[in-house]
Write an enzyme that holds these catalytic residues in place. Sequence first.
Site, PDB file in Angstrom:
ATOM      1  N   HIS A   8     -44.263 -38.281  -8.432  1.00  0.00           N
ATOM      2  CA  HIS A   8     -43.879 -38.896  -9.686  1.00  0.00           C
ATOM      3  C   HIS A   8     -43.426 -37.888 -10.512  1.00  0.00           C
ATOM      4  O   HIS A   8     -43.693 -36.500 -10.290  1.00  0.00           O
ATOM      5  CB  HIS A   8     -45.003 -39.476 -10.301  1.00  0.00           C
ATOM      6  CG  HIS A   8     -46.225 -38.910 -10.703  1.00  0.00           C
ATOM      7  ND1 HIS A   8     -47.171 -38.728  -9.965  1.00  0.00           N
ATOM      8  CD2 HIS A   8     -46.278 -38.320 -11.848  1.00  0.00           C
ATOM      9  CE1 HIS A   8     -47.914 -37.859 -10.512  1.00  0.00           C
ATOM     10  NE2 HIS A   8     -47.727 -37.558 -11.634  1.00  0.00           N
ATOM     11  N   GLU A  44     -50.163 -45.288 -18.859  1.00  0.00           N
ATOM     12  CA  GLU A  44     -48.881 -44.790 -18.140  1.00  0.00           C
ATOM     13  C   GLU A  44     -48.449 -46.067 -17.657  1.00  0.00           C
ATOM     14  O   GLU A  44     -48.980 -47.273 -17.359  1.00  0.00           O
ATOM     15  CB  GLU A  44     -49.403 -43.800 -16.855  1.00  0.00           C
ATOM     16  CG  GLU A  44     -50.201 -44.496 -16.408  1.00  0.00           C
ATOM     17  CD  GLU A  44     -50.357 -43.624 -14.840  1.00  0.00           C
ATOM     18  OE1 GLU A  44     -50.668 -42.444 -14.868  1.00  0.00           O
ATOM     19  OE2 GLU A  44     -50.264 -44.175 -13.521  1.00  0.00           O
ATOM     20  N   GLN A  55     -43.090 -41.660 -14.030  1.00  0.00           N
ATOM     21  CA  GLN A  55     -44.223 -42.043 -14.589  1.00  0.00           C
ATOM     22  C   GLN A  55     -44.205 -41.948 -16.300  1.00  0.00           C
ATOM     23  O   GLN A  55     -44.012 -40.738 -16.604  1.00  0.00           O
ATOM     24  CB  GLN A  55     -45.419 -41.023 -14.231  1.00  0.00           C
ATOM     25  CG  GLN A  55     -46.729 -41.271 -14.905  1.00  0.00           C
ATOM     26  CD  GLN A  55     -47.760 -40.190 -14.496  1.00  0.00           C
ATOM     27  OE1 GLN A  55     -47.790 -39.006 -14.671  1.00  0.00           O
ATOM     28  NE2 GLN A  55     -48.781 -40.611 -13.663  1.00  0.00           N
ATOM     29  N   HIS A  79     -44.631 -33.169 -16.585  1.00  0.00           N
ATOM     30  CA  HIS A  79     -45.186 -32.556 -15.462  1.00  0.00           C
ATOM     31  C   HIS A  79     -44.345 -33.233 -14.184  1.00  0.00           C
ATOM     32  O   HIS A  79     -43.876 -34.454 -14.416  1.00  0.00           O
ATOM     33  CB  HIS A  79     -46.527 -32.742 -15.100  1.00  0.00           C
ATOM     34  CG  HIS A  79     -47.119 -33.925 -15.083  1.00  0.00           C
ATOM     35  ND1 HIS A  79     -47.574 -34.803 -16.133  1.00  0.00           N
ATOM     36  CD2 HIS A  79     -47.644 -34.746 -13.903  1.00  0.00           C
ATOM     37  CE1 HIS A  79     -48.235 -35.871 -15.625  1.00  0.00           C
ATOM     38  NE2 HIS A  79     -48.154 -35.774 -14.499  1.00  0.00           N
ATOM     39  N   GLU A 129     -48.655 -31.196 -10.861  1.00  0.00           N
ATOM     40  CA  GLU A 129     -49.952 -32.057 -10.487  1.00  0.00           C
ATOM     41  C   GLU A 129     -49.989 -32.294  -8.970  1.00  0.00           C
ATOM     42  O   GLU A 129     -48.774 -32.536  -8.172  1.00  0.00           O
ATOM     43  CB  GLU A 129     -49.824 -33.171 -11.120  1.00  0.00           C
ATOM     44  CG  GLU A 129     -51.089 -34.520 -10.605  1.00  0.00           C
ATOM     45  CD  GLU A 129     -50.846 -35.587 -11.660  1.00  0.00           C
ATOM     46  OE1 GLU A 129     -49.919 -35.739 -12.031  1.00  0.00           O
ATOM     47  OE2 GLU A 129     -51.934 -36.265 -11.371  1.00  0.00           O
TER      48      GLU A 129
HETATM   49 CO    CO Z   1     -48.879 -37.291 -13.149  1.00  0.00          CO
END
Ligand code: CO
Length: 133
Positions: A8, A44, A55, A79, A129
Amino acid sequence: MAFTEIDHVAIAVRDLEAAIAYYRDTFGAEVEHREFVESDGVEEALLKVADSYIQLLTPTRPDSPLAKALEKRGEGIHHVGYRVDDVAAALEQVKAQGHMVIDAAPRPGSRGTTVAFLHPKTAFGTLIELVQE
Ligand code: CO
């Protein structure tokens, strides 16, 4: 370790409903999953794009790290989540190579995943991530 997919791209927004409407009305992207992640202080919405997600993230409390990031840098890309087969092994490799991590050990992420965040300081400015499904 190898990335198997971009899981994502996370985008910090102040108004989650408005952002969802923007992606739906402009790109036809539909929400597939919504979740409150209380430990991170975020809500989210995941919008499916092929085998990846957009996301959309918004803070649920003023002291969440995301609220601070929004205050400091404004809305935008927060991110990138990369899918890996084994997040624990990937994290150990990153640490063994001397790179900074935010999560010393893997932890639960949204939609039942296991995740670990790496520090942007040793990742060329990107909060990364690692995501294991
Ligand atoms: Co994330």
